[in-house]
Scaffold this motif. Structure first.
Motif, mmCIF file in Angstrom:
data_model
loop_
_atom_site.group_PDB
_atom_site.id
_atom_site.type_symbol
_atom_site.label_atom_id
_atom_site.label_comp_id
_atom_site.label_asym_id
_atom_site.label_seq_id
_atom_site.Cartn_x
_atom_site.Cartn_y
_atom_site.Cartn_z
ATOM 1 N N ALA A 163 68.968 7.201 -37.560
ATOM 2 C CA ALA A 163 68.497 7.521 -38.904
ATOM 3 C C ALA A 163 68.986 8.903 -39.321
ATOM 4 O O ALA A 163 69.404 9.117 -40.456
ATOM 5 C CB ALA A 163 66.965 7.465 -38.952
ATOM 6 N N LEU A 164 68.961 9.796 -38.361
ATOM 7 C CA LEU A 164 69.369 11.159 -38.682
ATOM 8 C C LEU A 164 70.861 11.233 -39.032
ATOM 9 O O LEU A 164 71.257 11.769 -40.073
ATOM 10 C CB LEU A 164 69.075 12.075 -37.490
ATOM 11 C CG LEU A 164 69.584 13.514 -37.626
ATOM 12 C CD1 LEU A 164 68.897 14.210 -38.792
ATOM 13 C CD2 LEU A 164 69.374 14.293 -36.340
ATOM 14 N N ILE A 165 71.658 10.670 -38.177
ATOM 15 C CA ILE A 165 73.109 10.788 -38.376
ATOM 16 C C ILE A 165 73.572 10.059 -39.628
ATOM 17 O O ILE A 165 74.466 10.514 -40.334
ATOM 18 C CB ILE A 165 73.867 10.239 -37.135
ATOM 19 C CG1 ILE A 165 73.561 11.103 -35.907
ATOM 20 C CG2 ILE A 165 75.363 10.201 -37.381
ATOM 21 C CD1 ILE A 165 74.016 12.540 -36.018
ATOM 22 N N SER A 166 72.950 8.932 -39.897
ATOM 23 C CA SER A 166 73.419 8.196 -41.063
ATOM 24 C C SER A 166 72.686 8.597 -42.343
ATOM 25 O O SER A 166 72.878 7.984 -43.377
ATOM 26 C CB SER A 166 73.311 6.685 -40.813
ATOM 27 O OG SER A 166 72.004 6.370 -40.398
ATOM 28 N N SER A 167 71.875 9.620 -42.257
ATOM 29 C CA SER A 167 71.107 10.006 -43.443
ATOM 30 C C SER A 167 71.995 10.662 -44.493
ATOM 31 O O SER A 167 73.029 11.251 -44.188
ATOM 32 C CB SER A 167 70.005 10.994 -43.049
ATOM 33 O OG SER A 167 70.586 12.222 -42.666
ATOM 34 N N ASP A 168 71.588 10.515 -45.720
ATOM 35 C CA ASP A 168 72.324 11.159 -46.804
ATOM 36 C C ASP A 168 72.222 12.670 -46.686
ATOM 37 O O ASP A 168 73.094 13.403 -47.117
ATOM 38 C CB ASP A 168 71.749 10.731 -48.157
ATOM 39 C CG ASP A 168 72.072 9.276 -48.451
ATOM 40 O OD1 ASP A 168 72.955 8.726 -47.761
ATOM 41 O OD2 ASP A 168 71.440 8.701 -49.346
ATOM 42 N N GLU A 169 71.146 13.101 -46.089
ATOM 43 C CA GLU A 169 70.932 14.535 -45.958
ATOM 44 C C GLU A 169 72.067 15.176 -45.170
ATOM 45 O O GLU A 169 72.555 16.251 -45.493
ATOM 46 C CB GLU A 169 69.593 14.770 -45.250
ATOM 47 C CG GLU A 169 69.205 16.237 -45.161
ATOM 48 C CD GLU A 169 67.895 16.410 -44.415
ATOM 49 O OE1 GLU A 169 67.197 15.404 -44.195
ATOM 50 O OE2 GLU A 169 67.576 17.562 -44.054
ATOM 51 N N LEU A 170 72.497 14.462 -44.139
ATOM 52 C CA LEU A 170 73.591 15.002 -43.356
ATOM 53 C C LEU A 170 74.929 14.778 -44.070
ATOM 54 O O LEU A 170 75.844 15.569 -43.957
ATOM 55 C CB LEU A 170 73.616 14.338 -41.969
ATOM 56 C CG LEU A 170 73.577 15.304 -40.775
ATOM 57 C CD1 LEU A 170 72.420 16.285 -40.942
ATOM 58 C CD2 LEU A 170 73.421 14.533 -39.484
ATOM 59 N N GLY A 171 74.989 13.684 -44.779
ATOM 60 C CA GLY A 171 76.178 13.416 -45.582
ATOM 61 C C GLY A 171 77.451 13.270 -44.776
ATOM 62 O O GLY A 171 78.532 13.606 -45.238
ATOM 63 N N ILE A 172 77.331 12.756 -43.577
ATOM 64 C CA ILE A 172 78.533 12.604 -42.765
ATOM 65 C C ILE A 172 79.284 11.365 -43.184
ATOM 66 O O ILE A 172 80.502 11.329 -43.230
ATOM 67 C CB ILE A 172 78.165 12.472 -41.281
ATOM 68 C CG1 ILE A 172 77.356 13.677 -40.868
ATOM 69 C CG2 ILE A 172 79.417 12.372 -40.430
ATOM 70 C CD1 ILE A 172 76.775 13.522 -39.502
ATOM 71 N N PHE A 173 78.505 10.344 -43.470
ATOM 72 C CA PHE A 173 79.142 9.106 -43.876
ATOM 73 C C PHE A 173 79.190 9.071 -45.388
ATOM 74 O O PHE A 173 78.350 9.639 -46.070
ATOM 75 C CB PHE A 173 78.363 7.892 -43.363
ATOM 76 C CG PHE A 173 78.251 7.843 -41.863
ATOM 77 C CD1 PHE A 173 79.132 8.567 -41.067
ATOM 78 C CD2 PHE A 173 77.284 7.073 -41.266
ATOM 79 C CE1 PHE A 173 79.033 8.518 -39.680
ATOM 80 C CE2 PHE A 173 77.183 7.009 -39.887
ATOM 81 C CZ PHE A 173 78.043 7.741 -39.090
ATOM 82 N N GLU A 174 80.162 8.384 -45.860
ATOM 83 C CA GLU A 174 80.298 8.185 -47.296
ATOM 84 C C GLU A 174 79.014 7.518 -47.773
ATOM 85 O O GLU A 174 78.555 6.560 -47.180
ATOM 86 C CB GLU A 174 81.469 7.255 -47.551
ATOM 87 C CG GLU A 174 82.220 7.515 -48.823
ATOM 88 C CD GLU A 174 83.243 8.629 -48.659
ATOM 89 O OE1 GLU A 174 83.158 9.574 -49.453
ATOM 90 O OE2 GLU A 174 84.099 8.568 -47.770
ATOM 91 N N PRO A 175 78.442 8.023 -48.861
ATOM 92 C CA PRO A 175 77.237 7.363 -49.369
ATOM 93 C C PRO A 175 77.561 5.908 -49.665
ATOM 94 O O PRO A 175 78.626 5.619 -50.209
ATOM 95 C CB PRO A 175 76.929 8.112 -50.663
ATOM 96 C CG PRO A 175 77.787 9.328 -50.662
ATOM 97 C CD PRO A 175 78.885 9.137 -49.683
ATOM 98 N N ALA A 176 76.660 5.055 -49.315
ATOM 99 C CA ALA A 176 76.930 3.627 -49.477
ATOM 100 C C ALA A 176 77.093 3.255 -50.946
ATOM 101 O O ALA A 176 76.431 3.804 -51.787
ATOM 102 C CB ALA A 176 75.784 2.815 -48.871
#
Lengths: 727, 160
Positions: B147-160
């Motif tokens: 949940a942490l890594i894929s969170s928007d807060e971290l913004g590592i992944f392109e927002p879906a």
């Protein structure tokens, strides 16, 4: 059937290839001087699809190919003369088959109405053509020439009646069958690319049919029988091939008694219903690619356990006894190739690491080491080239669809247009093949629609009535250059400018011809006086440019009034490897794609000017806005406006949109780099096209010169010339 | 994906967790998400990325982002030396490295040993936490790393 599903994919692939073969062959078919071999190839392809689809239960295809096969069989038996109209109908059927195949592949609903109507149409056409072309056919019925097949057919009712020797066949019919039918124009085109164009006849031929289908079906049955007849053999054969193993008979059929060859005879007996499977053909086809076969078939058939030699068409049999050539290609999943390409990329990196280490070796082994490393380097490069070449396909994979497109369009528009294709063997990365097709289609449509004038206009302006669109491809350095050249009216400068103004598109400030031509790529731009259903909605050209740029390519336009227009697309050879210039800024290495680079200079103080507080460069008789890589991507806070730029290197770059300078600390060197995706595990980064791994194992970012333009902000007189505002 | 994660918890009574240290606190994450553990190495900086994204590295041919959770959550000192550890995680088929001060142990926990996290007193937002568990005489904070890594807060992944 479950155990069959694993073969479905193979069937789809094969069917797709067969359909393409059919289309190509039909397009090549010369109505005036028919080549029976071509017909045989088409027939075999149809037959293979029919057999395969029956086995795997794709009944929609089976029925339609069956009818098609009927017509083809008559044609190759010379009972029927294939006219342009009939070819058009056949091509349309190929289109329908492609759609069906697509539906099956994607598990979509099958549109039976279309299938039924194309069947009906084919049958009607066949019936009409037969009626028109006369009695010749009947007479021939008896003949049963030497081939087994023939005989097989003979059984079935009227159907085919037989085969006349080919040679004779055509002779019978003098007149072309101008059958009334109508085909959609679109389809009509493809056939004769070049041939037709020259003759002009084609156009007319096509003209006849405007719309097509929907005719009443002639009796399918008759036809079907024949087909089935053929089927037998296959099923038999099948046993050998994997797929074959599964074949199942479906068709009803008619037991065919007789047949001269015992083998065949037996074959029939076994499977009464069986039929459709025509694996042998498949096999053959695959093995060779298309078209080639005469002998192959024979050979392969023999191998088949069930000796069904009979199938070989008469023609072939008689023609040559050449030995079958073993299959020279195999089908490989693209993922496997991609994996191989990736691994080679790793190998290249590892090799350059080794090289770095090798250079540090001082001991007595140094010399041997260097020798071995040089060897390794050479081998690595060869492996890399070999692997990359696996992914390369001739660009004809894309070009082949255009003859038909041009034919359809020109008929629809009442223009006479010849499409000349050059350099179709130029090889291009498979990924590019898929992606370049849409932009090219659009540009060709554009040339046909807007570029080439109507015959009357051309005549009036002293040109030959028939316009020419020349599509060529060539490799030039590390790029593939594709040119679409028409001998039409050329771009109309005034109209483009007026249109741009009307649309509120900002005009570039030195309004050079090139700048004007580039305007047509602006979103929403279209010069066609009226919108046709072919082009003119203005949605396309900007998409064309965007698509091409997303492939790392660019489009240029050359145009002269009254003489013509040329679109020149330059693409990188491959998407996986890029020639780049490594530069350093803020202790980081960045790779600038070589295609974008014009020149690198160390500016002299007097070349730097300041406009509105921003530094710009005067070089090559123009002002160059600057993008400071150290600041934009390297994380430096200070603006270059505070530095003495003569201590930096400026790399002059250009994109289709603009030209500007990249300010970097030093040049490191030119290098081929393997492009790695940054999005795979992270996300897109502005100004960065991807990443690569350097010889030392570190990561370097590859600049996306196009998107770097956004870091130029203030205006320098024109939309495309802007300068980054001082901090 | 917190809900999915919790679903898993109820199905699997015992799970293994990798414990790691950030500053003075001990955290744990589901060991199934761990691809490997390696030493910190210099990264290639990414322009305009938040400071906790240290950059990207070459992980055997993959370009992988490295995140420093110490910076993101303001825990401990972001120092980098030969003992600095990067845990490479495999989350939603992507690889991401997180920088931590150290990796200590692997522990087995049963569901009932994980107690709900308090609403306060932890650097992580509670939506990224599974809960707390006792380790000998100290507390371990169980992080919902997916949940942490894929969170928007971290913004590592392109927002879906």
């Amino acid at each position: 059937m479950d155990n069959l599903s694993q073969f479905n994919e193979a069937f789809f692939d094969e069917a797709q290839e067969h359909l393409e073969t059919m289309e190509t062959m039909l397009l090549d078919y010369d109505v005036v001087e028919p080549d029976i071999e071509v017909l045989n190839s088409v027939f075999r392809a149809a037959h293979s699809i029919k057999g395969g689809s029956a086995i795997f239960g794709f009944n929609a295809m089976t029925g339609l190919t069956h009818v098609m096969e009927n017509m083809l069989d008559r044609a190759r038996n010379e009972e029927l003369e294939l006219t342009n109209e009939l070819i058009t109908v056949l091509l349309e059927t190929v289109d329908v088959l492609k759609d069906i195949l697509h539906s099956y592949r994607n598990d979509e609903e099958i549109d039976w109405d279309i299938i039924e109507s194309s069947k009906a149409r084919l049958e009607t056409e066949l019936a009409q053509a037969m009626a028109q072309q006369g009695s010749a056919t009947d007479a021939s019925a008896a003949n049963t020439t030497a081939n087994d097949e023939d005989e097989g057919f003979g059984f079935f009712e009227e159907s085919e009646t037989t085969e006349v020797l080919e040679d004779e066949g055509f002779g019978f019919f003098d007149d072309e069958a101008g059958s009334p039918s109508n085909s959609d124009d679109e389809q009509g085109f493809g056939f004769f690319d070049e041939d037709m164009a020259e003759s002009g006849e084609e156009d007319q031929g096509f003209g006849f049919f405007d719309d097509a289908p929907g005719t009443v079906a002639a009796d399918e049955k008759t036809t079907s029988e024949e087909i089935e007849g053929f089927g037998f053999f296959e099923s038999v054969e099948i046993s050998d091939s994997d797929e074959a193993a599964q074949s199942q008979p479906q068709a009803p059929d008619i037991g065919v008694p007789d047949v001269k060859r015992t083998q065949e005879g037996e074959g029939y007996g076994f499977f009464d219903e069986a039929m459709k499977a025509r694996q042998e053909q498949d096999k053959i086809d695959d093995a060779k690619g298309y078209g080639i076969y005469p002998k192959d078939e024979k050979a392969s058939t023999e191998e088949l356990s069930t000796a069904t030699k009979s199938r070989a068409k008469p023609v072939k049999a008689s023609t040559n006894e050449t030995k079958n050539v073993e299959a020279t290609s195999i089908r490989v999943e693209t993922v496997k190739i991609d994996k191989l390409v990736n691994l080679v990329g790793e190998l290249v990196i590892t090799q350059s690491m080794l090289n770095l280490i090798g250079n540090e070796v001082q001991e007595s082994v140094a010399e041997k080491m260097m020798g071995a490393l040089a060897e390794l380097e050479r081998n690595t490069r060869e492996i890399q080239e070999a692997v990359m070449s696996v992914r390369m396909l001739p660009i004809s994979f894309v070009f082949n669809r255009f003859p038909r497109l041009v034919r359809d369009l020109s008929t629809k528009m009442g223009k006479q247009i010849e499409l000349v294709i050059e350099g179709a063997n130029t090889e291009i990365d498979k990924n590019l093949v898929e992606k370049i097709s849409d932009p090219l289609t659009h540009l060709i449509r554009n040339s046909v629609d807007h570029g080439i004038e109507t015959a009357e206009v051309r005549k009036a302006s002293g040109k030959v009535e028939k316009g020419t669109v020349r599509l060529s491809a060539m490799q030039k350095g590390g790029e593939i250059v594709i040119s679409i050249l028409d001998d039409g009216a050329g771009l109309n400068r005034e109209r483009i400018v007026a249109k741009a103004e009307e649309k509120g598109i900002e005009l570039p400030s030195p309004l050079t011809d090139d700048a004007v031509w580039q305007l047509i790529f602006a979103p929403g731009f279209s010069t066609a006086a009226e919108v046709t259903d072919i082009s003119g909605r203005g949605v396309g050209m900007d998409v064309v440019r965007r698509n091409i740029e997303s492939l790392g390519g660019r489009v240029e336009i050359n145009s002269s009034p009254g003489i013509g227009t040329e679109f020149v697309i330059s693409l990188p050879l491959t998407l996986a490897i890029l020639d780049g210039m490594c530069v350093e800024a803020e202790d980081q290495i960045f790779v600038v794609p070589l295609v974008n680079i014009i020149e690198s200079i160390q500016p002299m103080a007097e070349q730097i000017r300041v406009i509105k507080g921003s530094k710009i460069l005067w070089a090559r008789d123009e002002y160059w806005p600057l993008v400071d890589i150290g600041r934009v991507l390297g994380g430096r806070d200070d603006s270059i406006d505070n530095f003495d730029l003569s201590e930096y290197i400026i790399v002059l770059v250009e994109t289709s949109k603009s030209r500007f300078g990249l300010v970097v600390d030093t040049l490191v060197g030119q290098q081929q780099v393997v492009i790695k995706s940054l999005e795979r595990h992270y996300r897109r980064v502005d100004g960065v096209a991807g990443a690569t791994i350097m010889g030392d194992g570190g990561v370097a970012l590859i600049l996306d010169v196009d998107s770097l333009t956004q870091f130029i902000s203030s205006d320098l007189g024109g939309p495309s010339y802007a300068v980054r505002a001082a901090g | 994906m917190p809900s999915e994660q919790q679903g898993n918890v109820s199905i699997m009574p015992t799970r293994e967790f990798l414990t790691f240290v950030l500053g003075d606190e001990t955290y744990a994450l589901d060991i199934m998400t761990v691809k490997e553990i390696r030493g910190y190495e210099a990264t290639t900086k990414i322009a305009n990325a938040p400071s906790f994204i240290k950059g990207v590295i070459n992980l055997r041919g993959d370009i992988v982002p490295i995140i420093d959770l110490r910076i993101k959550f303001g825990i401990g000192e972001p120092t980098y030396n030969e003992w600095t550890i990067v845990i490479m995680l495999n989350i939603h088929d992507r690889i991401v490295g997180i920088v931590v001060d150290g990796v200590s142990d692997v522990m087995n926990l049963e569901d009932e040993e994980i107690r709900p996290a308090p609403e306060f007193g932890v650097a992580f937002d509670s939506q990224y936490l599974h809960g707390l568990a006792a380790l000998e005489d100290s507390m371990v904070i169980i992080v919902d790393i997916e949940a942490l890594i894929s969170s928007d807060e971290l913004g590592i992944f392109e927002p879906a």
